[in-house]
Scaffold this motif. Structure first.
Motif, PDB file in Angstrom:
ATOM      1  N   ARG A 118      54.053  21.782  15.636  1.00 35.79           N
ATOM      2  CA  ARG A 118      53.722  20.588  14.846  1.00 35.79           C
ATOM      3  C   ARG A 118      54.968  19.913  14.276  1.00 35.79           C
ATOM      4  O   ARG A 118      54.934  18.736  13.937  1.00 35.79           O
ATOM      5  CB  ARG A 118      52.762  20.949  13.705  1.00 35.79           C
ATOM      6  CG  ARG A 118      51.323  21.074  14.157  1.00 35.79           C
ATOM      7  CD  ARG A 118      50.355  21.086  12.986  1.00 35.79           C
ATOM      8  NE  ARG A 118      50.636  22.119  12.007  1.00 35.79           N
ATOM      9  CZ  ARG A 118      50.074  23.325  11.987  1.00 35.79           C
ATOM     10  NH1 ARG A 118      49.182  23.633  12.893  1.00 35.79           N
ATOM     11  NH2 ARG A 118      50.388  24.201  11.064  1.00 35.79           N
ATOM     12  N   THR A 159      49.755  15.772  20.450  1.00 33.16           N
ATOM     13  CA  THR A 159      48.564  16.588  20.196  1.00 33.16           C
ATOM     14  C   THR A 159      48.845  18.034  20.565  1.00 33.16           C
ATOM     15  O   THR A 159      49.625  18.323  21.476  1.00 33.16           O
ATOM     16  CB  THR A 159      47.325  16.105  20.993  1.00 33.16           C
ATOM     17  OG1 THR A 159      47.604  16.187  22.386  1.00 33.16           O
ATOM     18  CG2 THR A 159      46.914  14.704  20.619  1.00 33.16           C
ATOM     19  N   VAL A 160      48.189  18.922  19.838  1.00 37.03           N
ATOM     20  CA  VAL A 160      48.256  20.366  20.100  1.00 37.03           C
ATOM     21  C   VAL A 160      46.817  20.849  20.186  1.00 37.03           C
ATOM     22  O   VAL A 160      46.052  20.689  19.237  1.00 37.03           O
ATOM     23  CB  VAL A 160      48.971  21.120  18.951  1.00 37.03           C
ATOM     24  CG1 VAL A 160      49.021  22.614  19.236  1.00 37.03           C
ATOM     25  CG2 VAL A 160      50.352  20.557  18.709  1.00 37.03           C
ATOM     26  N   GLU A 161      46.460  21.409  21.325  1.00 32.80           N
ATOM     27  CA  GLU A 161      45.104  21.904  21.520  1.00 32.80           C
ATOM     28  C   GLU A 161      45.146  23.375  21.908  1.00 32.80           C
ATOM     29  O   GLU A 161      45.834  23.740  22.866  1.00 32.80           O
ATOM     30  CB  GLU A 161      44.394  21.107  22.615  1.00 32.80           C
ATOM     31  CG  GLU A 161      44.282  19.631  22.304  1.00 32.80           C
ATOM     32  CD  GLU A 161      43.857  18.795  23.497  1.00 32.80           C
ATOM     33  OE1 GLU A 161      43.274  17.723  23.258  1.00 32.80           O
ATOM     34  OE2 GLU A 161      44.098  19.193  24.656  1.00 32.80           O
ATOM     35  N   HIS A 162      44.466  24.212  21.161  1.00 28.82           N
ATOM     36  CA  HIS A 162      44.337  25.624  21.494  1.00 28.82           C
ATOM     37  C   HIS A 162      43.170  25.717  22.457  1.00 28.82           C
ATOM     38  O   HIS A 162      42.045  25.321  22.110  1.00 28.82           O
ATOM     39  CB  HIS A 162      44.082  26.417  20.214  1.00 28.82           C
ATOM     40  CG  HIS A 162      44.139  27.889  20.400  1.00 28.82           C
ATOM     41  ND1 HIS A 162      43.558  28.755  19.524  1.00 28.82           N
ATOM     42  CD2 HIS A 162      44.709  28.663  21.345  1.00 28.82           C
ATOM     43  CE1 HIS A 162      43.760  29.995  19.913  1.00 28.82           C
ATOM     44  NE2 HIS A 162      44.454  29.956  21.028  1.00 28.82           N
ATOM     45  N   VAL A 163      43.407  26.191  23.674  1.00 28.35           N
ATOM     46  CA  VAL A 163      42.387  26.137  24.722  1.00 28.35           C
ATOM     47  C   VAL A 163      42.131  27.517  25.314  1.00 28.35           C
ATOM     48  O   VAL A 163      42.933  28.437  25.174  1.00 28.35           O
ATOM     49  CB  VAL A 163      42.794  25.145  25.849  1.00 28.35           C
ATOM     50  CG1 VAL A 163      42.879  23.725  25.323  1.00 28.35           C
ATOM     51  CG2 VAL A 163      44.104  25.560  26.499  1.00 28.35           C
ATOM     52  N   GLU A 170      51.840  27.351  16.223  1.00 28.19           N
ATOM     53  CA  GLU A 170      51.276  26.048  15.873  1.00 28.19           C
ATOM     54  C   GLU A 170      52.117  25.334  14.817  1.00 28.19           C
ATOM     55  O   GLU A 170      52.347  24.133  14.910  1.00 28.19           O
ATOM     56  CB  GLU A 170      49.841  26.216  15.382  1.00 28.19           C
ATOM     57  CG  GLU A 170      48.897  26.611  16.503  1.00 28.19           C
ATOM     58  CD  GLU A 170      47.522  27.033  16.015  1.00 28.19           C
ATOM     59  OE1 GLU A 170      47.240  26.921  14.802  1.00 28.19           O
ATOM     60  OE2 GLU A 170      46.736  27.487  16.867  1.00 28.19           O
ATOM     61  N   ARG A 191      50.361  17.333  24.324  1.00 30.31           N
ATOM     62  CA  ARG A 191      50.645  15.990  24.834  1.00 30.31           C
ATOM     63  C   ARG A 191      51.994  15.604  24.249  1.00 30.31           C
ATOM     64  O   ARG A 191      52.149  15.522  23.030  1.00 30.31           O
ATOM     65  CB  ARG A 191      49.572  14.999  24.408  1.00 30.31           C
ATOM     66  CG  ARG A 191      49.821  13.608  24.966  1.00 30.31           C
ATOM     67  CD  ARG A 191      48.753  12.627  24.474  1.00 30.31           C
ATOM     68  NE  ARG A 191      48.994  11.320  25.046  1.00 30.31           N
ATOM     69  CZ  ARG A 191      48.128  10.653  25.777  1.00 30.31           C
ATOM     70  NH1 ARG A 191      46.939  11.148  26.024  1.00 30.31           N
ATOM     71  NH2 ARG A 191      48.444   9.479  26.264  1.00 30.31           N
ATOM     72  N   TYR A 249      47.710  26.948  25.143  1.00 31.79           N
ATOM     73  CA  TYR A 249      47.817  25.656  24.454  1.00 31.79           C
ATOM     74  C   TYR A 249      48.010  24.540  25.460  1.00 31.79           C
ATOM     75  O   TYR A 249      48.609  24.733  26.514  1.00 31.79           O
ATOM     76  CB  TYR A 249      48.995  25.640  23.466  1.00 31.79           C
ATOM     77  CG  TYR A 249      48.715  26.447  22.241  1.00 31.79           C
ATOM     78  CD1 TYR A 249      48.088  25.880  21.141  1.00 31.79           C
ATOM     79  CD2 TYR A 249      49.046  27.791  22.190  1.00 31.79           C
ATOM     80  CE1 TYR A 249      47.800  26.631  20.025  1.00 31.79           C
ATOM     81  CE2 TYR A 249      48.759  28.555  21.075  1.00 31.79           C
ATOM     82  CZ  TYR A 249      48.137  27.969  19.994  1.00 31.79           C
ATOM     83  OH  TYR A 249      47.845  28.707  18.893  1.00 31.79           O
ATOM     84  N   ARG A 250      47.523  23.368  25.084  1.00 32.14           N
ATOM     85  CA  ARG A 250      47.761  22.144  25.841  1.00 32.14           C
ATOM     86  C   ARG A 250      48.404  21.164  24.870  1.00 32.14           C
ATOM     87  O   ARG A 250      47.872  20.890  23.796  1.00 32.14           O
ATOM     88  CB  ARG A 250      46.440  21.576  26.355  1.00 32.14           C
ATOM     89  CG  ARG A 250      46.600  20.350  27.203  1.00 32.14           C
ATOM     90  CD  ARG A 250      45.249  20.005  27.841  1.00 32.14           C
ATOM     91  NE  ARG A 250      45.354  18.783  28.585  1.00 32.14           N
ATOM     92  CZ  ARG A 250      44.942  17.599  28.133  1.00 32.14           C
ATOM     93  NH1 ARG A 250      44.397  17.496  26.955  1.00 32.14           N
ATOM     94  NH2 ARG A 250      45.064  16.531  28.879  1.00 32.14           N
TER      95      ARG A 250
END
Length: 151
Positions: free
Chosen positions: A90, A97-101, A86, A110, A107-108
């Motif tokens: 960043r 965007t950084v999304e932990h899914v 992460e 954008r 991760y997803r």
């Protein structure tokens, strides 16, 4: 949980659509006085229901014509911490965007780029060199429509 009544919800809906609206405009829409609107907004801010205001940029006009959603599966869970991944992701300015899914990928992301060749450069030189980066799936954004929030 913060108590939110119907008037608060009306204010939140209006501000979600356009956070730059004046208190006078919000007062007219909700039937409140300007001071009452300000008090409610202050209460919602103090309760962290409202957190800041954002400006949406027109990425195309700024020269970023391609948006790609990346699914990233970490290759070496355990050896590389999620925090390391992460922190590194960043630092990439093209990552919006950084999304932990939970699901097929960990991760997803954008990612914006000037064009496809610029995206390929970002992918090869920055994304694929991230600590622990393994399998990556790219989905190019064709169109986007902003829908009103859940309120």
């Amino acid at each position: 949980m913060t108590e939110v009544d119907a008037i608060d919800l009306a204010l939140l809906r209006a501000m979600q659509t356009d956070a730059s609206r004046s208190a006078a405009s919000l007062a007219r829409e909700t039937g409140l006085s300007q001071p009452a609107v300000w008090r409610r907004i202050k209460r919602l801010r103090d309760a962290d229901v409202l957190r800041g205001a954002q400006v949406r940029l027109d990425r195309e006009k700024l020269g970023f014509g391609v948006t790609v959603f990346l699914g990233v599966k970490l290759a070496t869970k355990g050896r590389v911490s999620l925090e390391d991944f992460e922190r590194a992701v960043r630092a990439i300015p093209e990552v919006q965007t950084v999304e932990h899914v939970l699901g097929l990928y960990d991760y997803r992301l954008r990612v914006v780029a000037r064009d496809i060749s610029d995206f390929e450069r970002v992918l090869r030189r920055r994304i694929m060199t991230l600590p622990g980066a393994g399998q990556v799936e790219a989905n190019v954004l064709l169109s986007e429509e902003r829908l009103p929030g859940p309120l």
